[in-house]
Every structure is written in structure tokens, then in C-alpha cells.
Design a protein around this motif. Structure first.
Motif, PDB file in Angstrom:
ATOM      1  N   ASN A 127       0.822  -1.212   0.000  1.00 12.61           N
ATOM      2  CA  ASN A 127       0.000   0.000   0.000  1.00 12.61           C
ATOM      3  C   ASN A 127       0.855   1.260   0.000  1.00 12.61           C
ATOM      4  O   ASN A 127       0.537   2.248  -0.676  1.00 12.61           O
ATOM      5  N   THR A 136      -0.083   2.600  -3.726  1.00 17.53           N
ATOM      6  CA  THR A 136      -1.335   3.348  -3.666  1.00 17.53           C
ATOM      7  C   THR A 136      -1.096   4.799  -3.283  1.00 17.53           C
ATOM      8  O   THR A 136      -0.048   5.156  -2.750  1.00 17.53           O
ATOM      9  N   SER A 142      -2.533   8.050  -1.097  1.00 15.53           N
ATOM     10  CA  SER A 142      -3.334   8.347   0.086  1.00 15.53           C
ATOM     11  C   SER A 142      -3.778   9.799   0.059  1.00 15.53           C
ATOM     12  O   SER A 142      -3.266  10.613  -0.693  1.00 15.53           O
ATOM     13  N   HIS A 169     -14.434   3.129  -8.448  1.00 15.52           N
ATOM     14  CA  HIS A 169     -13.193   2.417  -8.778  1.00 15.52           C
ATOM     15  C   HIS A 169     -13.254   1.740 -10.152  1.00 15.52           C
ATOM     16  O   HIS A 169     -12.951   0.572 -10.317  1.00 15.52           O
ATOM     17  N   ALA A 192      -0.587  -3.562  -9.375  1.00 10.58           N
ATOM     18  CA  ALA A 192      -1.079  -2.191  -9.193  1.00 10.58           C
ATOM     19  C   ALA A 192      -1.532  -1.619 -10.529  1.00 10.58           C
ATOM     20  O   ALA A 192      -0.980  -1.958 -11.583  1.00 10.58           O
TER      21      ALA A 192
END
Length: 266
Positions: free
Chosen positions: A9, A13, A15, A40, A53
Motif C-alpha cells: 500500500n 497506492t 493516500s 473504482h 497495481a
């Protein structure tokens, strides 16, 4: 062990809350927030790298595969002969059908059914944002868009192959619903197949999946269902049918090979 996910993460990803893009209005930003976050959409429509990813920076919304179904590109890379305008996206997401592109089937039908709880304003905002990913879609007015659709259907009819066994198979298995002209509308919508995005794709995956499994749970009641032909037709009949449909309704596209079709069926 779940602790390695924290590392994934941190690396893979982003944030933080959504930051509005001041170059666009509130409706566009609302759509971007919904598509990128709660909706999404990129989870299916964006290809992934070797680490799993989404390739957001290099191939955002450029298409991918999910459970054997193609989630097509939602950008200018889309293979449809007709560009997706905001109204087309709205019709598709709200009703599960766009007259210029086709019906929602497979995993997408479930998405449309779930969107029934979402307001028209939010679906419209999502449609505005998605249409902006292909700026060429806004270049045609309604009259030009309609003329282009007629030209696509007419050109496909003019280049139609001579009748053969596959053509007779189509007439017997599919023609009652997917007929040409102003015949009876037996089950739901009857869209000109020359405009169907699946027939213009680089892969026969979605067309083969629909022929095999049909549409047992349509996105909306207005669409109607389609029977499955997996046990009614032989593998060779389905291969010949798919190849004929590609030649008949997308004559400008390269033919699909037997191996391409058989791979989807296995």
C-alpha cells in the motif's frame, strides 16, 4: 500474513482526499471523484503491472481483462466505430444500453444493476468525466453523430459476405432478435450489430462469452435476456459464427483467428 500489504500500500497506492481540478467545473470534479474513488472503474478498465497495481500514470483506463471478459478502454483507444459521448455513457450506466455501442453484459451488467441506487445527477457527473477522457467525442454534434452511425451500418451492409453455412447459422440462431430492418422487436432492444463495440474489438472475448453464456441477468428489464448457446452449438459452429459476424459487421477490422476464439472457449 497481512503485514506485507502495508508495504504494498505504501508503494503502490495514493493516500489522501480527492483534490479538485480547478480547470474543470464542479460536475466534472464530482464525476472524477466518483469514478476514481467509490466507483473504482479503473480496477477493471486500467491494466496492472507485475505487482498488481493499476498503471494509472501510463495506461489509465486503456482497457484490461477481468475473469476472461474484456473491460474495454474508456479513452481514445476504444475500438468502437462511434466515440462515447457523455449521453452515451449516461444511457449505458443508467439503463445498461447505448444504441450506438451495445448492451451491458457479463460483470458490467452487475455494475449497472448496482448503480440503480445512485442518483441521476451522480451518474451524469460520472458520464461527463468519462467522456472527457476522449476529447474527440465532443467534436460531433447530434446530426453528424447520427449520420456517422448510419454510414457505419450502411458500409457494413454493402460489404456483406456472400451467404454461406455460417450466415444460415446466424439467421437460425440469432436472426429472430438481431435482425436487420424494422422487423418485430421480440426480446428487448435490437441494436444494429455494426455499431456493437464488441464486434470491433481487437479480441473476440466478449462476443464469444455472450454467445456461450447468453444474458441471463440483464442490466435492466428493458434490455431483455439472451439464451446461451454453449450446449446448443458445437465448438466449430461457434467459431464459424463468430468469424462470420466479425466479417459481416466489422468488415474493416482484421479477421479473428480460430486460435483466438478457441482460447476464449477453453
Amino acid at each position: 500474513m497481512r503485514w506485507p500489504l502495508s508495504i504494498w500500500n505504501a508503494v503502490m497506492t495514493e493516500s489522501g482526499p480527492y483534490v479538485a481540478n480547478r480547470e474543470f467545473d464542479a460536475e466534472w470534479n464530482r464525476g472524477a471523484y466518483l469514478v476514481q474513488g467509490l466507483g473504482h472503474c479503473g480496477a477493471c478498465h486500467t491494466p496492472r503491472n507485475l505487482m498488481g497495481a493499476e498503471q494509472k500514470n501510463t495506461a489509465y483506463m486503456q482497457g484490461a481483462f477481468v475473469d476472461g471478459w474484456q473491460a474495454p478502454a474508456l479513452t481514445g483507444f476504444n475500438a468502437s466505430p462511434m466515440p462515447w459521448r457523455a449521453q452515451d455513457f449516461f444511457n449505458y450506466l443508467r439503463h445498461g444500453f447505448s444504441g450506438f455501442h451495445g448492451t451491458a453484459s457479463g460483470p458490467m451488467a452487475q455494475v449497472v444493476r448496482n448503480l440503480q441506487t445512485v442518483s441521476d445527477d451522480d451518474v451524469k457527473a460520472m458520464s461527463v468525466y468519462l467522456a472527457s477522457l476522449n476529447p474527440n467525442a465532443a467534436a460531433l454534434d447530434d446530426a453528424d453523430f447520427g449520420a456517422r452511425a448510419i454510414a457505419v451500418v450502411t458500409q457494413a451492409a454493402e460489404k456483406a459476405p456472400l451467404p454461406d453455412v455460417a450466415a444460415r447459422q446466424f439467421a437460425g440462431s440469432c436472426g429472430a432478435c438481431h435482425h436487420e430492418g424494422d422487423g418485430p422487436q421480440l426480446l428487448g432492444v435490437n441494436q444494429p450489430l455494426a455499431l456493437n463495440s464488441n464486434l470491433h474489438s481487437d479480441t473476440p472475448a466478449n462476443l464469444v462469452k455472450v454467445i456461450l453464456h447468453g444474458v441471463q441477468q440483464p442490466a435492466s428489464r428493458d434490455i431483455g435476456f439472451m439464451p446461451a448457446f454453449e450446449h446448443a452449438l458445437s465448438q466449430q459452429q461457434i467459431i464459424s459464427l463468430v468469424q462470420w459476424m466479425r466479417q459481416r459487421y466489422a468488415p474493416g477490422k482484421p479477421a479473428w483467428t480460430t486460435d483466438q476464439i478457441r482460447q476464449v472457449m477453453e
